[in-house]
Design an enzyme around this catalytic site. Structure first.
Site, PDB file in Angstrom:
ATOM      1  N   ASP A 452       0.895  -1.250   0.014  1.00 23.54           N
ATOM      2  CA  ASP A 452      -0.201   0.076  -0.106  1.00 23.54           C
ATOM      3  C   ASP A 452       0.886   1.039   0.064  1.00 23.54           C
ATOM      4  OD1 ASP A 452      -2.416   1.672   0.692  1.00 23.54           O
ATOM      5  OD2 ASP A 452      -3.176  -0.252   0.703  1.00 23.54           O
ATOM      6  N   HIS A 483      -3.820   5.657   4.093  1.00 19.22           N
ATOM      7  CA  HIS A 483      -4.600   4.212   3.512  1.00 19.22           C
ATOM      8  C   HIS A 483      -3.914   3.002   4.043  1.00 19.22           C
ATOM      9  CE1 HIS A 483      -6.309   1.360   0.950  1.00 19.22           C
ATOM     10  NE2 HIS A 483      -7.477   1.759   1.062  1.00 19.22           N
ATOM     11  N   SER A 649     -11.756  -2.114  -0.112  1.00 19.63           N
ATOM     12  CA  SER A 649     -10.270  -2.014   0.313  1.00 19.63           C
ATOM     13  C   SER A 649     -10.024  -2.055   1.847  1.00 19.63           C
ATOM     14  CB  SER A 649      -9.563  -0.832  -0.171  1.00 19.63           C
ATOM     15  OG  SER A 649     -10.180   0.515   0.354  1.00 19.63           O
TER      16      SER A 649
END
Length: 1292
Positions: A452, A483, A649
């Site tokens: 990520d 994130h 996600s």
């Protein structure tokens, strides 16, 4: 028995009347209420009379200072009298038999509680992994405020026990009431004032100019790879080339690819030389991936409104344009500061002003956005290489897809939903991870990789960050977006307020996205190689895109899983559309995860199946594999606090964390855990959601505890997904259950995934066998198979082609049987015989007699092309947020609403995945050709003309085509300066004109848009074309529309009257006049210039009613009045017809044309697929189960091999899941199931149910008997004793 005594009033007091007593009581209660208002602390008024009687000894006459005694003596007497009268009535009504009933019910309750405690190990006080062992730990924050927490219990996944951290006493409240009110107004972080956000993720993938990935057949050092490339390019006389340097941790190790940059214009010869080199496996273009990560605040508005207005809309309600493309957090943060908005939360949460979206400013430099006005002037408006967007005449929305049932709608629990929103959700509690924690299973010994945006080394929520690596061109390892921190927190956070599933797992952080959310395929390839070298066990990939033809990426994912890496990936956020699965989650060896909300409904944003790899000849596989919570999940923020996000996600790390936790609990079983066995356990233990089909939920909702039970007793084997074929089971088996089988229909294809838990490779022994059940008419079915020659890695496919035998031509009923498959894998280390597994696939289908021709519709799938591999633009040019047409154009994906409407109207719809030369036109009434992009073989044109002469009708729904506009909407990448030119328009109009030329019909290159009325119906023409010529004997419908082509090319809006958009024609046969029989028997032709009214991807106003009217015309020859009344002037012939675009790349993706010696020419006509049914082996048996899937489950180890082993955290050794020997010397075959005592659901539950039913029956019988029992005469001795107690004796 009623007591025989009376209360006597004290001396000096007479009995007051009932009215006076009532008034006295009322006055007293008023005094009590008045005291409550002036008292220093709250006093409960519930059953105040009883409270006063209990405290009677404390009262003194006239003591008005004591609040408890502030009532008259008469009121005390009356309250006490009423209380005893109630008790008397209570004794009379409560008969002895009901006391016995109560005792039996209490016994049942005690049994259930004891069994639950045995099951969960005291789950009511499930440990929260506290050092002090406190079962309920109050949650504290940095400011020291104590807030509410969530108590976990095993009996319910949805319900939560909410307990306050401190229970104040009555006395302590009196002195702190004001302080409590003040504190309640301060909302702590992660609580009621927390910003809840949705994550909208979109991906754009583009080819990097002049850069190519050269994949080798093995791993070589850098010097050897360079020699191979140099030797290949020297033969082609390419001089200007160089290897792109890759400065990352993997550069020190051998690699199987290189990135070469070729600067010369004539580089095709060099590429061919590279492909011909014996050491080179494949040469593909380098791709750049841009992830558009939008954090959209969650509000009280409905999901549909937020999603449509913020995520999908390009134009706001006011008509001003909004292009939500590659928004970064800094842009939105800057806009908030300028507008004066500010968030009280320390985490940099993003707020979007939904009412003022048009005020957001965009950073044109960082995000490559150029916002232009359609009426601007100057040089800035003259760039041909930049996309220019225009306002629409109407607000643009993506409409919801409903199947008649509320799959993603609320269930009416509005108040409970609001309550759950105000309380921070611990996802680990909801999925009962604390049950495994209490057994010492916390993720220790498992290496989990997070691909990520990075993670800060000093983040307080993570205690086991083993390694952080950077694979981007930025010199940082930290997370600049948040994130990656959130994803890692869901998996392995040890923060008390937002716990992860496996806090003791080893975290390996791979930073593969920049702060601008840019990544390259080569970055992923290097990172994947490094993960293999580090022997990572679990890998989470919360990314995805539609490009399943990015061969280097797909090949590397296969290699990862072949090395026993369990990959978990998000299925995509492109729901509720079907056919929107993202890669790599759509691969068979990857665990694809969809999202649900906390009401167990499929999240609106979650992508739906089927896979589209197999089209047009085949049929898609079932995806997602499982679903779990992905809406408002709580995780870590960059600042060390908590935040809530939504999206697949988010659901992906939930499953990745669960997989990590499960793997750590079965480390002692050695190499028995692999990507296939883990996926099998998750699927076998998943809980199916009612009313949701398999292309939305896969096998169901994640059940962590049950999955651990399965893994604890797992035996290596093969399994199938789906585990059975029931073409009659609705809603789960949609769309198969919507249409029965009949003789002469196109084959029904069920694409089954084979999971091989016995080894990374395997094969199907001999062939699958079809066993029809003779008593249940299975011999009426013909079964054929296509399947993978080799099952690698861990998986393969088995396509079951089902047709009706000639014996069932006129038969109606249900047919049953089963398919048996034998899977074989090579022996593992220490074994001498190959591993084999026998799998049984039950089959059930409904058959009917063959419908008449005028009820059968054939859908042309062969001539539909989509992305990938080429750039096929969207059919609606207003849709600038997603320029690619990638939903497969199938009746079960983006045309599913149209399909369901046709089925409800009584039509039978079949799919043609082959050329027109491969179907018998005499069986069908109408052929539907919708939005075709492919060319046509000359043989197809000839056969179709002959078929129409024999009675076949054709309906064509076309779309826009204009070469100038195609050049205008080319896909320009600012970073690579690369242009993507469309392969064709919305439809391939030149090819359609070639097909329709026999009847004098042609379409033009005008592009039109606008609203109009047809009869009593409101219609919308969305980026369609018009008729260029149409026979005079036909019926033409003309309408006034806007010239969208001129608007796009010249930025001018013009209304065009009498645009011919619809033509209906009764064709002529070999006869010359309408009285000829051949004329009456010939088919009919309908051409409409826009398909968007049928396509769910662009649907704004459907035209299903018009489709019904057109089918009435084509099937019966009757022209509905809505068309005849709207008929306009005919369209005269013309020679100015659209032509093919020069230098088009259609030949690279076409099944019809190819490019040879610089010229485009037709490919050879492919042979029609002919599948020979297998020889059946009938069985004279019958399956009595109504549900054929009952009893299907994974094989387990023998019970004596599943002993209970308590696994303590200190005893868990890091053992990789790669098949190495057990370092503790344990037998790998021992299951060591720490939850073997958890067989409550499968073993104790039936016995408990039988016991409960038996007790209920006994209670009912006892009650019924007692009702009719005669009243017994009271014993005389008993009468005397009771009279003595009451103070009087009976007279003699």
């Amino acid at each position: 028995m009623k007591p025989n005594f009376r209360w006597k009033a004290p001396r000096g007091q007479g009995r007051t009347s009932s009215k006076a007593g009532h008034q006295d009581s009322v006055n007293s209660m008023k005094k009590v209420k008045a005291c409550e208002k002036t008292a220093p602390g709250p006093v409960s008024t519930v059953d105040s009379g009883e409270e006063l009687v209990k405290n009677e000894v404390l009262c003194e006459k006239g003591d008005t200072n004591n609040l408890r005694c502030f009532v008259s003596d008469s009121t005390l007497l009356k309250i006490r009298t009423r209380r005893n009268r109630f008790l008397a009535r209570f004794r009379i009504c409560w008969k002895p038999e009901w006391r016995i009933s109560l005792g039996l019910m209490l016994l049942v309750f005690i049994l259930s509680k004891s069994t639950t405690v045995a099951f969960g190990g005291g789950s009511d006080i499930a440990q929260n992994i506290n050092d002090d062992g406190d079962p309920f730990e109050s949650v504290t924050y940095d400011d020291g405020d104590t807030v509410q927490f969530v108590g976990r219990r095993l009996s319910s996944i949805m319900d939560m026990d909410i307990a306050t951290a401190t229970e104040p006493s009555l006395d302590s409240v009196s002195g702190s009431q004001e302080e409590t009110v003040e504190k309640s107004s301060e909302v702590p972080p992660c609580a009621t004032n927390e910003k809840r956000q949705r994550v909208k993720i979109q991906y754009t993938s583009s080819i990097v100019e002049n850069e190519y990935i050269v994949a080798f057949k093995g791993y070589y050092r850098q010097e050897a790879r360079e020699r191979f490339i140099q030797a290949a390019l020297n033969e082609s006389n390419v001089v200007r080339w160089e290897l792109v340097p890759r400065n990352n941790p993997a550069s020190d190790y051998p690699s199987d690819f290189d990135v070469v940059q070729i600067q010369e214009h004539h580089k095709n010869g060099g590429l061919d030389s590279l492909k011909d080199h014996p050491a080179v496996k494949r040469v593909t273009a380098q791709r750049m991936v841009i992830r558009h990560l939008h954090f959209v605040n969650d509000t009280e508005d409905s999901d549909e409104e937020i999603w449509d207005n913020v995520v999908f809309a390009n134009i706001t309600q006011s008509g001003e344009e909004m292009l939500l493309f590659n928004l970064t957090k800094s842009d939105l943060r800057k806009d908030h500061l300028e507008n004066g908005t500010h968030s009280d939360d320390d985490t940099e949460e993003i707020e979007v002003d939904y009412d003022g979206l048009s005020d957001i400013e965009y950073n044109d430099v960082e995000n490559n956005i150029e916002k232009e006005s359609p009426l601007c002037e100057g040089d800035d408006c003259k760039h041909d290489d930049v996309d220019v967007t225009w306002t629409a005449s109407r607000p643009l929305r993506r409409s919801s897809l409903t199947l008649g049932t509320a799959f993603w709608q609320t269930t009416g629990r509005h108040s409970s939903r609001r309550l759950l929103r105000t309380i921070p959700r611990q996802i680990t509690s909801t999925l009962q991870a604390d049950v495994l924690w209490s057994l010492g299973i916390t993720g220790a010994g498992v290496r989990v990789a997070v691909f990520d945006t990075g993670l800060s080394k000093s983040h307080p929520h993570f205690k086991r960050i083993k390694e952080r690596t950077n694979w981007t061109n930025e010199k940082t390892l930290d997370d600049g977006l948040g994130h990656g921190t959130f994803v890692a927190g869901v998996i392995a956070s040890s923060g008390k307020t937002c716990l992860g599933f496996a806090p003791d797992a080893e975290l390996h952080i791979y930073r593969v996205f920049t702060n601008n959310q840019v990544s390259y395929t080569s970055w992923f390839l290097d990172a994947f190689n490094y993960a293999i070298l580090k022997k990572v066990d679990v890998l989470n990939l919360s990314i995805g895109g539609p490009d399943f033809m990015d061969h280097p990426f797909v090949d590397k994912v296969w290699e990862l899983t072949a090395n026993r890496v369990i990959m978990v990936s998000a299925i995509g956020n492109d729901g509720p559309l079907y056919g929107t699965l993202n890669n790599p989650a759509d691969q068979m060896d990857v665990i694809g995860v969809g999202g649900i909300n906390f009401e167990d409904q499929i999240a609106r944003f979650s992508s739906r199946g089927m896979t589209t790899w197999e089209l047009p000849q085949g049929y898609g596989r079932v995806k997602p594999d499982i679903v779990t919570y992905g809406s408002l999940v709580q995780g870590s923020s960059m600042e060390g606090k908590c935040r809530q996000l939504s999206g697949t996600s988010v659901a992906s790390p939930v499953v990745a964390g669960a997989v990590t936790l499960l793997a750590s609990g079965v480390l002692h079983r050695g190499g028995i855990i692999n990507p296939a066995s883990m996926k099998q356990a998750l699927m076998a233990s998943a809980r199916r959601l009612p009313g949701v089909n398999m292309f939305e939920q896969g096998h169901g909702k994640l059940d962590l505890v049950k999955a651990y039970q399965v893994l604890s007793k797992y035996k290596p084997q093969a399994s199938l997904s789906p585990t059975y074929i029931d073409l009659t089971e609705c809603q789960y088996m949609w769309p198969y259950c919507t249409q029965p089988l009949y003789y002469g229909a196109m084959p029904t294809i069920v694409n089954v995934t084979i999971l091989n838990g016995m080894g990374v490779s395997g094969r199907i022994v001999e062939k699958p066998i079809w066993h029809p059940y003779t008593p249940q008419y299975g011999h009426h079915l013909n079964i054929a198979f296509t399947y993978s020659e080799v099952l690698w890695p861990w998986s393969g496919h088995l396509a079951v082609w089902i047709t009706v035998a000639e014996s069932g031509k006129d038969w109606e009923g249900f047919a049953r049987g089963h398919i048996s498959v034998t899977i074989e894998s090579p022996p593992e280390e220490g074994e001498t015989q190959p591993r084999t597994s026998h799998v049984k696939l039950p089959v059930k289908a409904k058959m009917i007699p063959t419908p008449p021709r005028n009820k059968r519709v054939l859908w042309d799938q062969f001539h539909n092309l989509r992305y990938p591999p080429g750039y096929f633009p969207r059919d609606n040019l207003r849709m600038t947020n997603d320029p690619l047409d990638w939903n497969a154009d199938h009746i079960h994906t983006n045309f599913k609403d149209m399909y369901q409407h046709l089925r409800n109207s009584g039509y039978y719809v079949e799919v043609l995945g082959s050329p027109f030369t491969c179907f018998d036109a005499s069986k069908y009434g109408t052929l539907m050709v919708v939005d075709p992009e492919e060319e046509y073989f000359p043989e197809e044109v000839t056969k179709l003309r002959q078929d129409v002469e024999k009675g076949l009708s054709v309906i064509v729904f076309a779309d826009w085509y204009n070469v100038s506009i195609m050049k205008k909407v080319k896909f320009f990448d600012e970073n690579t300066k690369q242009l993507w030119m469309p392969v064709t328009g919305g439809s391939n109009i030149p090819a359609l004109n070639y097909l329709l030329a026999s009847w004098g019909v042609a379409l033009g290159d005008g592009v039109y848009e606008g609203d109009f009325n047809l009869g009593d119906h409101d219609m919308y023409y969305a980026t369609g074309t018009s008729l260029a010529q149409f026979p005079s004997e036909g019926t033409v419908v003309r309408k006034t529309l806007n010239d969208q082509g001129k608007e796009m090319l010249e930025a001018e809006t013009e209304s065009v009257p009498d645009v011919p958009i619809l033509g209906l024609l009764q064709t002529k046969g070999n006869g010359e006049d309408s009285n000829d029989i051949s004329f009456q028997q010939s088919g009919r032709l309908v051409v409409y210039g826009d398909s968007n009214c049928l396509d769910n991807s662009h649907l704004q106003k459907d035209c299903f009613w018009m489709l019904d009217a057109l089918l009435e015309f084509t099937m019966t020859g009757h022209l509905p009045g809505v068309f005849s009344s709207s008929a306009g002037a005919p369209v005269p012939p013309t020679t100015d017809l659209p032509t093919k675009m020069e230098n088009s790349n259609l030949h690279k993706h076409s099944k019809v044309v190819e490019h040879t010696l610089g010229m485009e020419q037709m490919r050879p006509l492919p042979e029609c697929p002919v599948l020979k049914p297998v020889m059946p082996q009938p069985l004279n048996v019958s399956n009595k189960n109504l549900n054929i899937h009952v009893g299907l489950k994974l094989l387990s180890q023998p019970e004596h091999m599943a002993g209970v082993v308590k696994v303590a955290p200190v005893d868990v050794q890091p053992l990789p899941l790669d098949g190495h020997s057990n370092s503790r010397g344990e037998d790998p075959s021992d299951s060591g199931g720490a939850l073997e005592s958890l067989s409550y659901s499968s073993e104790r539950m039936p016995a408990f149910a039988v016991l409960s039913i038996t007790l209920v029956i006994l209670l009912v019988c006892y009650w019924y008997r007692s009702r009719h029992r005669p009243k017994r005469r009271r014993n005389k001795l008993r009468k005397v004793v009771m009279a003595a107690i009451n103070g009087r004796l009976p007279s003699v």
